[in-house]
Design an enzyme around this catalytic site. Structure first.
Site, PDB file in Angstrom:
ATOM      1  N   ARG A 186       0.855  -1.207   0.000  1.00 37.00           N
ATOM      2  CA  ARG A 186       0.000   0.000   0.000  1.00 37.00           C
ATOM      3  C   ARG A 186       0.878   1.240   0.000  1.00 37.00           C
ATOM      4  NH1 ARG A 186      -3.233  -3.828   2.366  1.00 37.00           N
ATOM      5  NH2 ARG A 186      -5.036  -4.190   1.022  1.00 37.00           N
ATOM      6  N   ASP A 215       0.128  -6.839  -3.277  1.00 38.35           N
ATOM      7  CA  ASP A 215      -1.283  -6.557  -3.011  1.00 38.35           C
ATOM      8  C   ASP A 215      -1.808  -5.808  -4.227  1.00 38.35           C
ATOM      9  OD1 ASP A 215      -3.836  -5.941  -1.651  1.00 38.35           O
ATOM     10  OD2 ASP A 215      -2.760  -6.570   0.139  1.00 38.35           O
ATOM     11  N   HIS A 290      -6.402  -9.970  -3.896  1.00 35.77           N
ATOM     12  CA  HIS A 290      -5.440  -8.894  -3.589  1.00 35.77           C
ATOM     13  C   HIS A 290      -4.270  -8.918  -4.568  1.00 35.77           C
ATOM     14  CE1 HIS A 290      -7.135  -7.044  -0.004  1.00 35.77           C
ATOM     15  NE2 HIS A 290      -7.430  -8.238   0.473  1.00 35.77           N
ATOM     16  N   GLU A 355     -10.133 -12.290   1.830  1.00 35.97           N
ATOM     17  CA  GLU A 355     -11.028 -11.333   1.174  1.00 35.97           C
ATOM     18  C   GLU A 355     -11.157 -11.548  -0.344  1.00 35.97           C
ATOM     19  OE1 GLU A 355     -10.647  -7.546   4.157  1.00 35.97           O
ATOM     20  OE2 GLU A 355      -9.033  -7.756   2.705  1.00 35.97           O
ATOM     21  N   TRP A 421      -7.138 -13.642  11.779  1.00 38.45           N
ATOM     22  CA  TRP A 421      -7.230 -12.172  11.877  1.00 38.45           C
ATOM     23  C   TRP A 421      -8.646 -11.694  12.124  1.00 38.45           C
ATOM     24  CZ3 TRP A 421      -9.451  -8.558   8.308  1.00 38.45           C
ATOM     25  CH2 TRP A 421     -10.011  -9.127   7.158  1.00 38.45           C
ATOM     26  N   TYR A 446      -4.157  -5.037  15.297  1.00 38.21           N
ATOM     27  CA  TYR A 446      -4.062  -4.225  14.079  1.00 38.21           C
ATOM     28  C   TYR A 446      -3.546  -2.830  14.427  1.00 38.21           C
ATOM     29  CZ  TYR A 446      -5.592  -7.417  10.475  1.00 38.21           C
ATOM     30  OH  TYR A 446      -5.624  -8.439   9.561  1.00 38.21           O
ATOM     31  N   PHE A 447      -2.302  -2.603  14.055  1.00 39.02           N
ATOM     32  CA  PHE A 447      -1.652  -1.347  14.424  1.00 39.02           C
ATOM     33  C   PHE A 447      -1.972  -0.227  13.431  1.00 39.02           C
ATOM     34  CE2 PHE A 447       2.021  -3.305  17.139  1.00 39.02           C
ATOM     35  CZ  PHE A 447       1.073  -3.900  17.953  1.00 39.02           C
ATOM     36  N   ASP A 448      -2.835  -0.516  12.437  1.00 40.81           N
ATOM     37  CA  ASP A 448      -3.339   0.582  11.602  1.00 40.81           C
ATOM     38  C   ASP A 448      -4.575   1.209  12.256  1.00 40.81           C
ATOM     39  OD1 ASP A 448      -4.690  -1.837  11.100  1.00 40.81           O
ATOM     40  OD2 ASP A 448      -5.221  -1.278   9.050  1.00 40.81           O
ATOM     41  N   TRP A 496      -0.728  -2.437   8.547  1.00 37.88           N
ATOM     42  CA  TRP A 496      -1.193  -2.203   7.180  1.00 37.88           C
ATOM     43  C   TRP A 496      -1.016  -0.710   6.897  1.00 37.88           C
ATOM     44  CZ3 TRP A 496      -1.912  -6.661   4.838  1.00 37.88           C
ATOM     45  CH2 TRP A 496      -2.272  -7.768   5.594  1.00 37.88           C
ATOM     46  N   THR A 497      -0.731  -0.389   5.635  1.00 38.82           N
ATOM     47  CA  THR A 497      -0.253   0.985   5.411  1.00 38.82           C
ATOM     48  C   THR A 497      -1.081   1.783   4.402  1.00 38.82           C
ATOM     49  OG1 THR A 497       1.333   0.197   3.761  1.00 38.82           O
ATOM     50  CG2 THR A 497       2.115   0.364   6.043  1.00 38.82           C
ATOM     51  N   GLU A 498      -2.355   1.467   4.261  1.00 40.63           N
ATOM     52  CA  GLU A 498      -3.192   2.306   3.401  1.00 40.63           C
ATOM     53  C   GLU A 498      -3.047   3.780   3.776  1.00 40.63           C
ATOM     54  OE1 GLU A 498      -4.186  -0.524   4.763  1.00 40.63           O
ATOM     55  OE2 GLU A 498      -5.668  -1.572   3.529  1.00 40.63           O
TER      56      GLU A 498
HETATM   57  C1  ACM Z   1      -6.437  -8.774   6.290  1.00 36.29           C
HETATM   58  O1  ACM Z   1      -6.401  -7.845   7.127  1.00 36.29           O
HETATM   59  N1  ACM Z   1      -7.192  -8.655   5.204  1.00 36.29           N
HETATM   60  C2  ACM Z   1      -5.683  -9.981   6.485  1.00 36.29           C
END
Ligand code: ACM
Ligand code: ZN
Length: 653
Positions: A186, A215, A290, A355, A421, A446-448, A496-498
């Site tokens: 991301r 991704d 993804h 997903e 997760w 989840y550190f985002d 995650w880095t969106e």
């Molecule tokens: C995930 O957060 N989609 C693994």
């Protein structure tokens, strides 16, 4: 009665509005508990006296022990960079025992692959461990016994003595997989930052770096056989000025300029660097979903044939995924995995699996033909068949497949490991079926997610995972028997880095939560306590200051909450925060609180309109943001509201 008083409060709160101002931030004062090792060791017993590492100290290692020599060199390099010391490394018996740091192999098999005994006496420091991993973690604990300058860059020689208290520590981890995921798709992060990140893991005795390399928004790994993966898939149009979820796709003729990738030489360098820190790199190559960045390069691997562009932001649902009806998809993925296996010596290859929107598979003649030929009754079974086929390929090459918990749907591949997760349930089901599991549920890991009040934090994806929540994470669910619990091999935090585009922001989201996650994976639950952890964090923050890491100070943000006051003309305000025994100072006149402003000692009744500001102080200095709330005294204050017209039960909201 209760409901009515809360209605009164609700109306009164209309006069309260929270806001925040960001003051000058200064580092913590120098004082903290003397022994503050994070993650908490199994046992640490203070003894009288101390040892000073000085210019005449030497490091000794066992003869002809290359692994121990690696740890010795790491120790020497860090003592050099922090204290300007140049210590010789020698093998064999020490000649001058009073000036020595001894690294030794131990026959204490109960310490396992990563356990150690660290002993500091006035005469010597010794680290003993059966394996080099234990020696390495002994060295990490050694640095946490030193002053925080041990985490900085070359203090003037002799300016700060490298002094350790005498102590005996016996220690080993609870779980064998203690990980952090960093999403480099991301947003791309440089090789140099990845190395810093690996050092952050090592400092917290984490041994697994889960590298999210592919991704939709970017393919980051050079694959020699498929050069378009990085020529096309590593680049997207720059829409960073727009919110992640409202970025228009690449227009015809528009050049994709934002991105980057790791060459295979970069990967080898990173994997070797990680190994020198006793960290295994687990690559994640997402399939069957993804994967838009890959499909932008090779659209024939999709059901529709494309064309596609690399999306510059969020896409949902992600309907364009690999086509399992097409044999070319498997030729491609197996070729990619062949190069991945060459690059990553670790046991586990993560294949994602999360997903996957299967609506195109329902429409695709090739996918439907595959389902018929293989006797598959649903698209979930088609994904399961896909994963089993990839697993057979990996197993034949001596590797273990790991996937997100969606790989349970339609039937789990026979030897697969599961990363849970979407809560713990997937992990529980997998452990009951005797599959290895790493727990990383969103609600703790989840550190985002936000770590403080969103109005005071940089924009995040949502959620709320403050430090206390991470600390409360128990990776082995009570729903499992002791035997089943053994299949829970790890705990992991995921960044995650969106919404995270820079190293400083990645550090902000990672720290200090990584410390709590490290303890969840390393320390036995019986010995853990939030209060004790917070006390140890005082020293940990001083280490972070020396490291120059951009950690979040969200735990110093004061929450100002109103409650009913004994005096009906006012409100009682409570002030709390997550930091250790906070010294909260407040003002009621809208000015910024100072170290000598009134201390908060208990619920504070306000009866007049006021702008309330509060902050946490230590050593006379403000530690974090200043919180602000307005209180408006008005005529309805303390009165019981009555409805002039009865509400309709259908609209009781
Ligand atoms: C995930 O957060 N989609 C693994
Ligand atoms: Zn298809």
């Amino acid at each position: 009665m209760k409901a009515k008083s809360s209605l009164v409060l609700l109306i009164l709160f209309a006069g309260l509005a929270a806001a925040c101002v960001s003051p000058r931030i200064v580092p913590l004062p120098a004082k903290g508990p003397e022994i503050s090792i994070i993650p908490k060791p199994v046992s640490a017993v203070r003894q009288p006296g101390s040892f000073v590492i000085a210019a005449n100290t030497r490091i000794t290692i066992p003869a002809a022990d290359l692994e121990a020599e690696g740890v010795g060199r790491y120790l020497a390099e860090r003592l050099h960079s922090a204290f300007g010391l140049d210590l010789p490394i020698t093998d064999g018996a020490p000649v001058e025992p009073q000036q020595v740091i001894i690294l030794r192999r131990s026959d204490r098999q109960d310490l396992g692959r990563e356990g150690y005994v660290l002993s500091v006496t006035p005469a010597a420091i010794s680290i003993e461990a059966p394996e080099a991993g234990g020696l390495f973690y002994g060295v990490q604990s050694l640095f946490q016994l030193l002053p925080p300058e041990a985490y900085g860059r070359a203090v003037a020689a002799g300016a700060v003595p490298a002094l350790l208290p005498c102590i005996r520590i016996e220690d080993k981890p609870r779980l064998p997989w203690r990980g952090m995921l960093l999403d480099c798709s991301r947003h791309f992060f440089s090789k140099e930052f990845i190395k810093s990140y690996l050092d952050y893991l090592a400092m917290h005795k984490m041994n697994t770096f889960h590298w999210h390399l592919t991704d939709d928004q970017g393919w980051r790994l050079e694959i020699k056989k498929y050069p378009l993966l990085t020529e096309v898939g590593a680049w997207r149009v720059d829409r960073e000025d727009k919110n992640w979820n409202s970025r228009p796709p690449q227009a015809a003729g528009e050049k994709a300029t934002l991105g980057g990738y790791y060459t295979q030489a970069d990967v080898r360098e990173i994997v070797a660097f990680a190994a020198s820190r006793h960290i295994t790199v687990v690559p994640e190559i997402e399939m069957p979903g993804h994967c838009l960045a890959a499909l932008a390069a090779y659209p024939q691997l999709s059901c529709s044939g494309g064309p596609f562009t690399v999306p510059p932001g969020g896409v949902w649902p992600i309907k364009d995924v690999y086509c399992p009806g097409n044999d070319e998809t498997f030729d491609f993925l197996q070729d990619v995995l062949t190069e991945v296996i060459e690059l990553f010596p670790g046991q586990v290859i993560h294949i994602g699996g999360d997903e996957v929107d299967k609506s195109n598979w329902k429409l695709c003649p090739k996918c439907q033909a595959r389902m018929k030929a293989e006797g598959l009754k649903s698209e979930e079974e088609l994904q399961s068949w896909f994963v089993r086929r990839i697993e057979a390929f990996l197993n034949a090459r001596g590797k273990t497949l790991m996937g997100w918990d969606e790989i349970l749907e339609g039937g789990l591949a026979p030897n697969a490991s599961v990363m849970s997760w979407r809560g713990m349930e997937g992990g529980i089901a997998a452990a009951k079926a005797k599959h290895a599991v790493v727990m990383t549920p969103t609600s703790y890991c989840y550190f985002d997610y936000y770590q403080g009040d969103p109005s005071r934090e940089p924009q995040g994806i949502g959620g709320y995972v403050p430090l206390s929540k991470v600390y409360a994470f128990e990776p082995v669910p009570a729903a499992l028997t002791a035997e089943e619990g053994r299949f829970i091999i790890g705990a992991q935090g995921n960044l995650w880095t969106e919404f995270v585009a820079t190293p400083a922001h990645a550090e902000y989201m990672t720290f200090p939560r990584i410390a709590a996650m490290a303890e969840a994976g390393w320390s036995a639950p019986e010995g853990r306590s939030w209060e004790d952890f917070l006390a140890r964090m005082v020293s940990q923050f001083r280490r972070y200051d020396r490291l120059g890491v951009s950690y979040a100070r969200s735990i110093y943000a004061v929450k100002i909450a109103p409650a009913a006051a004994p005096d009906p003309r006012g409100l009682a305000l409570t002030m709390t925060c997550e930091s250790f025994r906070p010294d909260i100072r407040y003002t009621l006149d809208g000015t910024s609180p100072k170290a000598d402003s009134p201390p908060y000692t208990g619920p504070l009744t306000v009866t007049k309109s006021a702008v309330i500001k509060a902050g946490v102080f230590a050593g006379g200095r403000l530690q974090g943001p200043v919180s602000e709330t307005r209180f408006l005294a008005h005529l309805a204050l303390g009165k019981t509201p009555r409805l002039q017209f009865a509400f309709k039960p259908r609209y009781d909201g």
